[in-house]
Scaffold this motif. Sequence first.
Motif, short mmCIF file in Angstrom:
data_model
loop_
_atom_site.label_atom_id
_atom_site.label_comp_id
_atom_site.label_asym_id
_atom_site.label_seq_id
_atom_site.Cartn_x
_atom_site.Cartn_y
_atom_site.Cartn_z
N GLY A 30 0.15 -1.07 0.54
CA GLY A 30 0.13 0.18 -0.27
C GLY A 30 1.13 0.82 0.39
O GLY A 30 0.62 2.40 -0.37
N SER A 31 1.68 1.13 0.45
CA SER A 31 2.53 2.51 0.79
C SER A 31 3.44 2.79 -0.12
O SER A 31 4.05 3.87 -0.63
N ALA A 32 3.45 1.43 -1.21
CA ALA A 32 4.94 1.89 -2.08
C ALA A 32 4.19 2.32 -3.21
O ALA A 32 4.75 3.13 -4.17
N PHE A 33 2.82 2.10 -3.49
CA PHE A 33 1.54 2.68 -4.73
C PHE A 33 1.19 4.26 -3.74
O PHE A 33 0.46 4.41 -5.11
N GLY A 34 1.36 4.62 -3.33
CA GLY A 34 0.42 5.93 -2.63
C GLY A 34 -0.43 5.37 -1.64
O GLY A 34 -1.56 6.78 -2.42
N MET A 35 -1.20 4.59 -1.58
CA MET A 35 -2.51 4.60 -1.17
C MET A 35 -2.03 3.70 -0.01
O MET A 35 -3.38 3.06 0.77
N ASP A 36 -2.27 4.69 1.19
CA ASP A 36 -1.75 4.30 2.83
C ASP A 36 -3.53 4.10 3.23
O ASP A 36 -3.75 3.25 3.72
N PRO A 37 -3.80 5.31 3.09
CA PRO A 37 -5.53 4.96 3.17
C PRO A 37 -5.71 4.95 2.12
O PRO A 37 -5.93 4.95 1.44
N LEU A 38 -6.59 2.85 2.91
CA LEU A 38 -7.37 2.42 1.08
C LEU A 38 -8.29 3.66 1.24
O LEU A 38 -9.56 3.60 2.37
N THR A 39 -9.38 4.27 0.33
CA THR A 39 -9.90 4.99 0.50
C THR A 39 -11.38 4.73 -0.81
O THR A 39 -10.71 3.91 -1.22
N PRO A 40 -12.90 4.77 -0.51
CA PRO A 40 -13.45 4.43 -1.54
C PRO A 40 -12.98 4.93 -2.90
O PRO A 40 -13.18 4.46 -4.18
N GLU A 41 -12.92 5.48 -2.97
CA GLU A 41 -12.60 6.10 -4.56
C GLU A 41 -11.84 5.09 -5.15
O GLU A 41 -11.80 4.79 -6.60
N SER A 42 -10.25 4.79 -4.45
CA SER A 42 -9.28 4.25 -5.41
C SER A 42 -10.43 2.51 -5.40
O SER A 42 -9.74 2.19 -6.86
N MET A 43 -10.93 2.11 -4.56
CA MET A 43 -12.09 0.82 -4.69
C MET A 43 -12.76 0.68 -6.48
O MET A 43 -12.89 0.08 -6.94
N VAL A 44 -13.58 2.05 -6.18
CA VAL A 44 -14.57 2.56 -6.95
C VAL A 44 -13.62 2.17 -8.17
O VAL A 44 -14.02 1.60 -9.41
N LYS A 45 -12.07 3.18 -8.33
CA LYS A 45 -11.67 3.33 -9.86
C LYS A 45 -11.09 1.58 -9.75
O LYS A 45 -10.98 1.51 -11.05
N VAL A 46 -10.23 0.74 -9.12
CA VAL A 46 -10.03 -0.55 -9.66
C VAL A 46 -11.51 -1.62 -9.98
O VAL A 46 -10.92 -2.28 -10.82
N PHE A 47 -12.77 -1.33 -9.73
CA PHE A 47 -13.96 -1.96 -10.04
C PHE A 47 -14.03 -2.10 -11.13
O PHE A 47 -14.55 -2.73 -11.93
#
Length: 124
Positions: A30-47
């Motif tokens: 997570g920290s390597a990709f700059g996604m330390d806090p997992l946010t709903p926006e990042s999950m929506v983008k992934v899905f």
Amino acid sequence: MKKLAQFLQLALLLYFLLFLIFFFSFDTFGSAFGMDPLTPESMVKVFLTGLILFLVAWGAAIIHQNKMDDRARNLQAEMNELKAKLYDFEHPKTAPVTPVTKVVPPKVQDDSSANLRPRQNFTD
């Protein structure tokens, strides 16, 4: 088109496998990709990215199936035409023959009955 559909399905599988591994080991990656806090926006983008990949793979498979169905119909029609030509070749059409009516002569009594003597009635 078949190969494209297969590659897209493989890419979709790899995409979701990679993100599954990523989210299982989120503490390390997570920290390597700059996604330390997992946010709903990042999950929506992934899905949504996964959904788009899925729809593209599904569309390619449907297009391939439609092409194969069209080709099968064309081959079936061509085969039926060839069968019809073969049948016409084996059974050539002839001019319609008018049925010949036999003229049956009227029955004539046999000449053999002329050899018989006439019947006699005996009375006692």
